[in-house]
Design an enzyme around this catalytic site. Structure first.
Site, PDB file in Angstrom:
ATOM      1  CG  ASP A 222      95.643  36.946 -50.427  1.00 26.98           C
ATOM      2  OD1 ASP A 222      94.685  36.592 -49.707  1.00 26.98           O
ATOM      3  OD2 ASP A 222      95.679  36.722 -51.645  1.00 26.98           O
ATOM      4  CD1 TRP A 223      92.344  34.900 -44.308  1.00 26.70           C
ATOM      5  CD2 TRP A 223      92.724  36.853 -45.320  1.00 26.70           C
ATOM      6  NE1 TRP A 223      91.450  35.833 -43.810  1.00 26.70           N
ATOM      7  CE2 TRP A 223      91.662  37.029 -44.410  1.00 26.70           C
ATOM      8  CE3 TRP A 223      93.147  37.956 -46.057  1.00 26.70           C
ATOM      9  CZ2 TRP A 223      91.023  38.254 -44.217  1.00 26.70           C
ATOM     10  CZ3 TRP A 223      92.507  39.178 -45.882  1.00 26.70           C
ATOM     11  CH2 TRP A 223      91.464  39.320 -44.976  1.00 26.70           C
TER      12      TRP A 223
END
Length: 828
Positions: A222-223
């Site tokens: 995920d970012w």
């Protein structure tokens, strides 16, 4: 070709593939003709690159909980095809969806992004979604792997649970995505699993996912959700996002050279990246065109159909559907009536082509406005109302608004989220922006101005500093938890006068917790008054019907923040009670991303749960209100009578929201209807519940056998629509073990059929189960086990409405072993 490329690549080139180039694209290796590809959010639309707000317009589809309520894999597959077409308009090859985390608490800020509390329903819809997307050569990315079921301290929290609970409740959608849909990409979650970051969890990403399940696609973070160099690579994380790299690049090259990371591990990860490029056709066509908006009529029609198919009729005393010809005067009231609440917040939001409000939809259905009375009456927004109109922005080098203007931009509302800089010359840690707009006051009196920012900001009214968003700045509850809590200041304004509003924003000179977010949002509003509610009540008194469009909006149902409770925010409950007291024909249309308590339920005539149904929201709501469409939805999540009826809400902070960095899934398998079955707490509305505008009769079920064999068992039920209009019916099949060595839920959903049946006709629900559907996971035996003995097949319209049962017998024990070692115990 892939192996040849790998052999020709240097270590540095292989490593370069394992992190993004920027926020949305992968790294190209021009020497070898390896192209870059773009990824895009999200579950209910393809936003493309750039900001989370504004940007190129896209089609906005219903939120995932509405898809869960549709119980319609065929329609969800059709949506997947459309989303792939949307992704192509943004030159994206990878869609960062679907989200399949389980509805555990009812308070998760991303509850709206997820399908259901049940792993079987979630799995069926996820497989359909992925099939649709990937049939068009676009990669789907199932997320968030795994146990990311709350937004509280989500970047550090450890979800602590036993392996049986993990395998039976939280892993099945991911397993189905791998084994049934052949998903191309998986996104790891922010949280830790039993104390270990999921982005470097070797048991999860390697032993279970790759070795046991046979997954050959990529795992991306995920970012900003990866944390290490060695542990993440050896754990099984292929792609660090976003770029440019933080923990790979030269750090990973050095780790390989020094023997801390095997070269073959890097090569295997690079191979999976190349395989993704091949699967999405990037080697054949590497074109990266400009993003474009494509407002397609067929997508409009599909969104409208999906919206109605997911709407759940929770109560109806006969008032619905409304007869258009019999209504002289209609009151359309509430904070969501004229505001098109089409989606939740966070990374799921997109810049929709258009948004139809319920008021507009009702007016469209009635061919005009002369019969419709509208009043907002009260508010439900968490943050102050944004200023809409012409908003201008000027960007400067440096953090003091000096020097020439580098770039100018405009927007339609007072919210900005800069992931990439609007001009390449701007330094994301050393720039400033000046935002200007005007506000015309509609009321005389004290107005509330609000400002929240990731970075620092000051708000001025007619050049007077009013709101200080810098002094004492501290991380709060906005912008994924990386902006401050909104600062509010009151100021008296005069009706009819226009005020100049200016916000001076400057970036932080350092990243916060390793995450680069630059954002600002400001607004102003006149608070709800007793007079506003009284006026709405008086108008309702004189109307044939009062339609109250209430609920929440994307500032409540949003990534980065859980809900404080399950009540309607603001003065909405008061509005409902007062309107219902003067007009017995009161219809409530709810727009929420999950369950709400309804102390007013007995006082209204009808309730429709509309969720966030996409850009056609108002038209779809009107279709259901006036009977142009069937309310086709059934609840994908139990609505408890009160928050404390939820198994995760025990009063012990360890089980929710967490304590000392750990949240303990102490309820185990008792999620949703499984908890209510075991506990006996009667829900407000059970799992699978929903009413229809027509009537159905069910035949006795027919089974292919009452003995489970290797080929499974098939069940058929004839359903006849005995009413005078077409309708949709849902048939559910649960398995109920009569006895077991290990504790088991009372019953578990294992199959379902959604039938669309014309008036007076009969359709057949065809359901099937296999031996695996009788099994539970035994952590000690390291196997799925179906014990010999007696079972019951429960045929139901919802978790409490049981229509028939059939006995089923399994003669011999069945086992299916697993290869992964036991899940590591909790690490504190």
């Amino acid at each position: 070709m892939i192996d040849d490329l790998l052999d020709r690549m240097t270590l540095e080139e292989q490593v370069s593939l394992l992190a993004g180039a920027d926020f949305w694209t992968t790294v190209a290796v021009e020497r070898l003709g390896i192209p870059e590809i773009k990824v895009t959010d999200g579950p209910n639309g393809a936003r493309g690159g750039g900001s989370l707000v504004g940007g190129v317009r896209s089609a906005c589809f219903p939120a995932a909980i509405g898809l869960g309520a549709s119980w319609n894999p065929d329609l969800v597959r059709e949506m997947g095809v459309a989303l792939a077409e949307e992704a192509k308009t943004k030159s994206a090859r990878v869609l960062l969806a679907p989200t399949v985390n389980i509805h555990r608490s009812g308070l998760n800020g991303r509850n709206f992004e997820c399908y259901s509390e049940d792993p079987m329903l979630t799995s069926a819809l996820a497989v359909a979604y992925i099939d649709g997307v990937q049939s068009q050569g676009i990669a789907a990315t199932i997320k968030h792997f795994v146990a990311n079921d709350s937004e509280v301290e989500r970047q550090t929290m450890s979800s602590d649970l036993d392996e049986r609970t993990l395998r039976e409740i939280y892993l099945p959608p991911f397993e189905a995505a791998v084994k049934k849909a052949g998903v191309f990409a998986i996104m790891s979650s922010y949280n830790r699993l039993n104390g270990i970051w999921t982005s470097e969890h070797h048991w999860l990403l390697t032993k279970l996912l790759r070795e046991e399940w046979g997954y050959d696609g990529i795992v991306m973070s995920d970012w900003f959700g990866s944390h290490t160099t060695e542990a993440s690579v050896t754990g099984g994380l292929d792609l660090e996002m976003p770029g440019p790299t933080r923990d790979r690049g030269e750090k990973l090259v050095a780790a390989v050279r020094e023997g801390r990371v095997p070269a073959e591990t890097v090569k295997a990860a690079a191979r999976r990246i190349l395989l993704l490029l091949e699967r999405v056709g990037a080697f054949v066509d590497a074109t990266m065109e400009d993003e474009k908006a494509a407002d397609r009529p067929e997508h409009r029609a599909l969104i409208r159909k999906l919206g109605a198919d997911g709407m759940v009729l929770l109560k109806n005393d006969g008032i619905l559907p409304l007869d258009k010809s019999a209504l002289d005067r209609i009151a359309v009231l509430g904070p969501n009536a004229a505001e098109p609440r089409v989606m939740g917040g966070g990374s799921a939001q997109i810049n929709a082509h258009y948004k139809v409000s319920p008021l507009e939809g009702i007016q469209n259905a009635l061919s005009g406005t002369n019969r419709v009375v509208h009043l907002k009456a009260c508010r439900n927004n968490r943050l102050t109302q944004m200023i809409r109109g012409d908003v201008e922005v000027e960007f400067f080098h440096g953090r003091d608004w000096s020097g020439p203007v580098v770039q100018r931009a405009s927007a339609e509302e007072s919210q900005f989220f800069w992931l990439d800089m609007p001009d390449a010359s701007l330094d994301p840690r050393n720039f400033s922006a000046r935002i200007s707009t005007r506000l015309r006051a509609e009321e005389t009196g004290s107005h509330v101005f609000g400002l929240t920012n990731a970075g620092f900001a000051m708000l001025y009214v007619d050049d007077e500093l009013l709101v200080d968003g810098e002094t004492g700045w501290a991380k709060g509850d906005n912008f994924f938890g990386l902006g401050n809590t909104e600062v509010r200041v009151e100021k008296p304004l005069e009706a009819g006068r226009t005020y100049d509003i200016r916000v001076d924003y400057r970036a932080m000179s350092e990243s916060y917790e390793g995450i680069e977010i630059r954002a600002v949002r400001f607004g102003a509003e006149f608070p709800t008054t007793d007079a506003a509610i009284a006026e709405a009540v008086e108008q309702a008194r004189t109307c044939d019907v009062a339609i109250l469009v209430v609920g929440r909006e994307g500032e409540w149902d949003t990534e980065g923040l859980d809900l404080p409770d399950m009540r309607l925010p603001g003065r909405q409950e008061e509005l409902i009670e007062k309107v219902a007291a003067v007009n017995p024909r009161t219809v409530v249309v709810l727009q929420t991303g999950g369950p709400v308590e309804m102390p007013w339920l007995d006082k209204v005539s009808a309730v429709i749960q509309a969720w966030y149904p996409g850009q056609e929201a108002g038209n779809a709501i009107a279709d259901v209100l006036f009977g142009d469409a069937e309310p086709g939805g059934r609840l994908p999540q139990t609505f408890p009578q009160r928050l404390t009826d939820n198994a995760a809400i025990t009063g012990d902070p360890k089980t929710y929201p967490g304590q000392d960095g750990h949240v303990v899934y102490a309820e185990g398998l008792a999620v949703g209807y499984r908890h209510h079955d075991a506990d006996g707490a009667k829900p407000l509305f059970p799992f699978g519940y929903g009413l229809s505008y027509t009537r159905f009769e069910w035949s006795a079920p027919r089974a292919s056998s009452l003995d489970m064999g290797k080929d499974g068992v098939a069940i058929e039920i004839d359903v006849t629509n005995t009413g005078d209009r077409a309708g949709a019916e849902l048939v559910q099949l649960y398995v109920k073990p009569k006895s077991s060595r290990l504790p088991r839920p009372v019953k578990e959903l294992k199959a379902f059929a959604k039938l669309a049946i014309p008036a007076g006709e009969t359709s057949t629900a065809r359901l099937s189960i296999t031996i695996r559907d009788l099994a539970y996971f035994d952590p000690q035996a390291r196997a799925w086990i179906a014990e010999p003995g007696d079972y019951e097949l429960v045929i139901a319209a919802n978790a409490e409405d049981i229509r028939a049962t059939l006995p089923l017998r399994l003669a011999e024990e069945w086992r299916e072993g697993v290869s992964a070692p036991p899940l590591p115990a909790v690490v504190s």
